[in-house]
Design an enzyme around this catalytic site. Structure first.
Site, PDB file in Angstrom:
ATOM      1  NE  ARG A  91      -2.408  -1.315   3.563  1.00  0.00           N
ATOM      2  CZ  ARG A  91      -1.889  -0.538   4.476  1.00  0.00           C
ATOM      3  NH1 ARG A  91      -1.860   0.866   4.523  1.00  0.00           N
ATOM      4  NH2 ARG A  91      -1.283  -1.157   5.544  1.00  0.00           N
ATOM      5  CE1 TYR A 231       1.423  -6.871  -3.534  1.00  0.00           C
ATOM      6  CE2 TYR A 231       0.348  -5.716  -1.640  1.00  0.00           C
ATOM      7  CZ  TYR A 231       1.171  -6.693  -2.094  1.00  0.00           C
ATOM      8  OH  TYR A 231       1.275  -7.769  -1.516  1.00  0.00           O
ATOM      9  N   GLY A 233      -4.332  -3.541  -1.355  1.00  0.00           N
ATOM     10  CA  GLY A 233      -5.159  -2.629  -0.585  1.00  0.00           C
ATOM     11  C   GLY A 233      -5.280  -1.357  -1.466  1.00  0.00           C
ATOM     12  CE  LYS A 240      -7.182  -3.814   5.078  1.00  0.00           C
ATOM     13  NZ  LYS A 240      -5.693  -4.133   5.140  1.00  0.00           N
ATOM     14  CG  HIS A 260      -7.104  -3.263  10.147  1.00  0.00           C
ATOM     15  ND1 HIS A 260      -5.865  -2.534  10.158  1.00  0.00           N
ATOM     16  CD2 HIS A 260      -7.169  -4.237   9.178  1.00  0.00           C
ATOM     17  CE1 HIS A 260      -5.009  -3.377   9.213  1.00  0.00           C
ATOM     18  NE2 HIS A 260      -5.758  -4.321   8.937  1.00  0.00           N
ATOM     19  CB  SER A 282      -0.798  -3.606   7.914  1.00  0.00           C
ATOM     20  OG  SER A 282      -1.822  -2.766   7.644  1.00  0.00           O
ATOM     21  CB  CYS A 284       0.704  -6.150  13.926  1.00  0.00           C
ATOM     22  SG  CYS A 284       1.775  -4.847  13.560  1.00  0.00           S
ATOM     23  CG  ASP A 307      -7.516  -7.205   6.952  1.00  0.00           C
ATOM     24  OD1 ASP A 307      -6.441  -7.013   7.511  1.00  0.00           O
ATOM     25  OD2 ASP A 307      -7.621  -6.429   5.820  1.00  0.00           O
ATOM     26  CG  ASN A 397       3.012  -6.580   1.815  1.00  0.00           C
ATOM     27  OD1 ASN A 397       2.362  -6.930   2.924  1.00  0.00           O
ATOM     28  ND2 ASN A 397       2.545  -5.749   1.139  1.00  0.00           N
ATOM     29  CB  SER A 398       5.290 -12.316  -0.621  1.00  0.00           C
ATOM     30  OG  SER A 398       5.766 -12.852   0.535  1.00  0.00           O
ATOM     31  NE  ARG A 399       0.035  -8.720   2.360  1.00  0.00           N
ATOM     32  CZ  ARG A 399      -0.546  -8.336   3.659  1.00  0.00           C
ATOM     33  NH1 ARG A 399      -1.702  -8.708   4.031  1.00  0.00           N
ATOM     34  NH2 ARG A 399      -0.039  -7.350   4.269  1.00  0.00           N
ATOM     35  NE  ARG A 430       5.131  -6.553  13.771  1.00  0.00           N
ATOM     36  CZ  ARG A 430       5.670  -7.774  13.505  1.00  0.00           C
ATOM     37  NH1 ARG A 430       6.791  -8.287  14.086  1.00  0.00           N
ATOM     38  NH2 ARG A 430       4.790  -8.433  12.948  1.00  0.00           N
ATOM     39  CG  PHE A 526       3.298 -17.955  16.639  1.00  0.00           C
ATOM     40  CD1 PHE A 526       2.595 -16.989  15.176  1.00  0.00           C
ATOM     41  CD2 PHE A 526       4.497 -17.617  16.580  1.00  0.00           C
ATOM     42  CE1 PHE A 526       3.309 -16.438  14.402  1.00  0.00           C
ATOM     43  CE2 PHE A 526       5.407 -16.718  15.927  1.00  0.00           C
ATOM     44  CZ  PHE A 526       4.926 -16.236  14.648  1.00  0.00           C
ATOM     45  CD  GLU A 528       2.542 -22.182  23.780  1.00  0.00           C
ATOM     46  OE1 GLU A 528       1.722 -22.179  24.709  1.00  0.00           O
ATOM     47  OE2 GLU A 528       3.480 -23.172  23.646  1.00  0.00           O
ATOM     48  CG  ASN A 529      -0.260 -15.140  21.106  1.00  0.00           C
ATOM     49  OD1 ASN A 529       0.662 -14.911  21.973  1.00  0.00           O
ATOM     50  ND2 ASN A 529      -0.383 -14.810  19.812  1.00  0.00           N
TER      51      ASN A 529
END
Ligand code: GTP
Ligand code: SPV
Ligand code: MN
Length: 617
Positions: A91, A231, A233, A240, A260, A282, A284, A307, A397-399, A430, A526, A528-529
């Site tokens: 973005r 690309y 967003g 978005k 979001h 984003s 995070c 998202d 930022n590959s998706r 973060r 991950f 454990e959250n």
């Protein structure tokens, strides 16, 4: 027990495409499409129906064009890799504009542009912008078709990649078009890659315009115009641009909230069901939390969205959420069996990858997919790559783009037209320092303060410097379509509509990313959250006490289940440590930040700030 293939398993003859509007199409839509075609001058116009044959036709076009290559179907059926232009990978926040009539309605956190001037600019850019290309018309519904909580839109684009992606990410096609009548509100969205072709000019695999990019929003007329990028967003305008920027202004006017946020369904060991939403900036951790596999026994987590959430206060005083999307556009790097096994299972096939690497066996790869790094790869730019290359093989930022229904943990109520009742709201970012693992807000107003004061280190999801700390209130900094202070006021207003006592959601703040002095994460994260999620929901269920702290309510010494977790001595204390000096500095910084909103700052937030300062001193 794999789900059945959703895409065609054999090559289907591309059907004749509809060059005229389907019978019964609302004349308003037809007139708008004609007007855009007259401006942009495409070679032809196609009305998308959203069928698999149409999707496959787009795949054939993109294969021929070199926009995508086929992933080896023996490893991953009906999957494709798109390599974008190396300058069109995220973005572009500095090219994203809110064109409200008044500058103060965009607020200090948005790029404002005068709507009249922007219209002139766009008229110039879009004039003939689709020459040599086909224009696709995509009617779509954000949210379940026909739900009172859903909203409709129509996007035109000259990018087959955008059409294919939108058909995965939204409910796109004839069914959505049929819902549009003369008195229906729908959001018009115009997109062009901004690279018209002269007669006989050969096309490139990923057309875009690296000199001029404009991602523009007109909140009063609820319009979107996007130029120059294909690309994510920037170009999938339902996501978005519509579901957050424009929808947030609809929500302000209609007393709901466009956020979001991921949405989860959680069942506790006693069989009680809860729903949770969580806002993280984003890249995070939303997709990861949305697909979490609990490490503690008895808890079950199912996925509703990863998202975006639309939250509506209901007549019964509850807060109801829908996921307006129909697919996931997830971050690839860091997605592996040990971090997000559910995502890995979801993308077994029928997936469009963008900017990941290719293995020599023709399957995809990215950093974190497997512990073992392949000795040779083709990187995201199509170049030879070895571990000695000294650069990532996949773009950070590959998706992956994949239908939600392919997720093995998708919840049975994920597309409930009435939405799901929310019990807990989580905000996070973060933060290497300061912010504890989990804090509970004292009440709704305090929760709004926690959301408003989220800061986070920047990620590769947007152009800019990765790692830089910035304010990202409610994880909405790049997505709020109006003045952020008015948005905070809307949160306070919606809170007043919810019924305390009943199922009024409680608000929490989390931070999975706090670091030790040596730079390593203190919390394993991950799966454990789930331990933190369990505490949150035991609180929401009124089952466990909390301790009072300066920032809010925190787990009592044995409140958080850390059984079987191999945390080094002292780390739990570090995860919850509040250093009054650094926090007083945060308070100073927040005071300056709040001042940038002038008179618009809700009094409740100034009051919360003063109370925090008093608790710290
Ligand atoms: P957007 O799609 O850009 O909105 O991102 P997102 O919020 O969905 O983030 P996502 O879940 O894709 O995670 C982004 C990155 O953070 C990935 O590389 C993950 O591996 C990493 N991540 C997610 N959860 C955790 C966690 O609990 N701990 C740590 N250390 N990293 C995490
Ligand atoms: C984000 O950046 O928050 C995303 C990816 O979810 S994009 O669709 O590009 O906005
Ligand atoms: Mn996102």
């Amino acid at each position: 027990n794999r789900p059945t293939t959703t895409g065609p398993t054999r090559v289907v003859q591309a059907r004749a495409m509809a060059h005229t509007p389907p019978e019964g199409t609302d004349p308003g839509v037809v007139a708008w499409v004609e007007q855009i075609a007259a401006l942009t001058l495409p070679d032809d116009v196609v009305w998308c129906d959203g069928n698999p044959q149409e999707f496959d036709g787009l795949i054939q076009v993109m294969l021929k064009q070199g926009t995508i290559v086929r992933v080896n179907p023996e490893h991953r059926p009906y999957s494709f890799l798109a390599r974008s232009d190396p300058n069109d990978v995220a973005r572009v926040e500095d090219r994203t504009f809110i064109c409200s009539e008044l500058e103060e309605d965009a607020g200090p956190t948005n790029n404002w542009a005068d709507p009249t001037e922007m219209r002139e600019t766009l008229d110039g850019l879009f004039a003939g912008a689709m020459r040599g290309r086909r224009m696709y018309v995509m009617p779509f519904s954000m949210g379940p078709l026909g739900s009172r909580l859903s909203r409709l839109g129509v996007q035109v684009t000259d990018s087959p990649y955008v059409v294919a992606s939108m058909s995965v990410m939204t409910r796109m096609g004839s069914a959505a078009l049929k819902l549009i009548g003369s008195d229906t509100n729908w959001v018009p969205a115009v997109h062009s890659v901004g690279k018209p072709l002269a007669q006989g000019e050969p096309d490139v695999p990923w057309p875009c315009n690296n000199d001029e990019k404009y991602i523009t929003h007109f909140p009063e007329t609820r319009e979107i115009w996007s130029y120059g990028s294909a690309y994510g967003g920037n170009a999938l305008l339902a996501k978005k641009s519509f579901a957050l920027r424009i929808a947030s202004t609809m929500a302000r006017d209609e007393d709901w909230m466009a956020e979001h946020m991921l949405i989860l369904k959680v069942t506790n060991p006693r069989g009680k069901v809860f729903h949770v939403v969580a806002a993280f900036p984003s890249a995070c951790g939303k997709t990861n939390l949305a697909m979490l596999k609990p490490t503690i026994p008895g808890w079950k987590v199912e996925t509703i969205g990863d998202d975006i959430a639309w939250l509506h206060p209901s007549a019964d005083g509850t807060l109801r959420a829908i996921n307006p999307e129909a697919g996931f556009f997830g971050v690839a790097p860091g997605t592996g069996a040990s971090t997000n096994a559910t995502a890995v299972e979801t993308i077994w096939g029928n997936t469009i990858f963008t900017n990941v690497a290719l293995r020599d066996d023709g399957d995809v790869w990215w950093e974190g997919l497997t512990d073992k790094v392949p000795a040779h790869l083709t990187d995201w730019q199509g170049k030879d790559w070895t571990p000695a290359s000294g650069r990532p093989a996949a773009h950070p930022n590959s998706r992956f783009t994949v239908a939600a229904r392919q997720c093995p943990t998708i919840s049975d109520d994920w597309d409930d037209p009435e939405g799901v009742i929310i019990d807990a709201i989580i905000f996070g970012g973060r933060r290497a320092t300061n912010v504890p693992l989990v804090v509970e807000a004292r009440d709704w107003e305090h929760g709004v303060y926690l959301g408003a004061t989220i800061s986070s280190e920047k990620t590769a999801a947007a152009e800019g410097t990765v790692g830089e700390l910035r304010r990202d209130p409610f994880a909405m900094l790049p997505f709020c379509g109006y003045n952020m202070a008015d948005y905070w006021a809307n949160w306070l207003k919606v809170g007043d509509k919810l019924r305390p006592g009943g199922r009024m959601p409680r608000i929490f703040q989390v931070n999975w990313f706090r670091k030790d002095e040596d730079g390593s994460f203190l919390w394993p994260g991950f799966g454990e959250n789930s331990r933190v999620l369990a505490w949150i929901l035991e609180r929401a269920d009124g089952k466990v006490p909390a301790a009072d702290g300066p920032l809010g309510l925190v787990p009592t010494p044995d409140g958080l289940n850390v059984e079987g977790l191999d945390l080094p001595e002292g780390d739990l204390e570090k995860l919850f440590k509040v250093d009054p000096q650094s926090w007083l500095a945060e308070v100073e910084s927040t005071e300056k930040y709040f001042a940038t909103f002038g008179e618009k700052l809700p009094h409740a937030l100034a009051k919360q700030l003063a109370a925090l300062r008093a608790r710290l001193s």
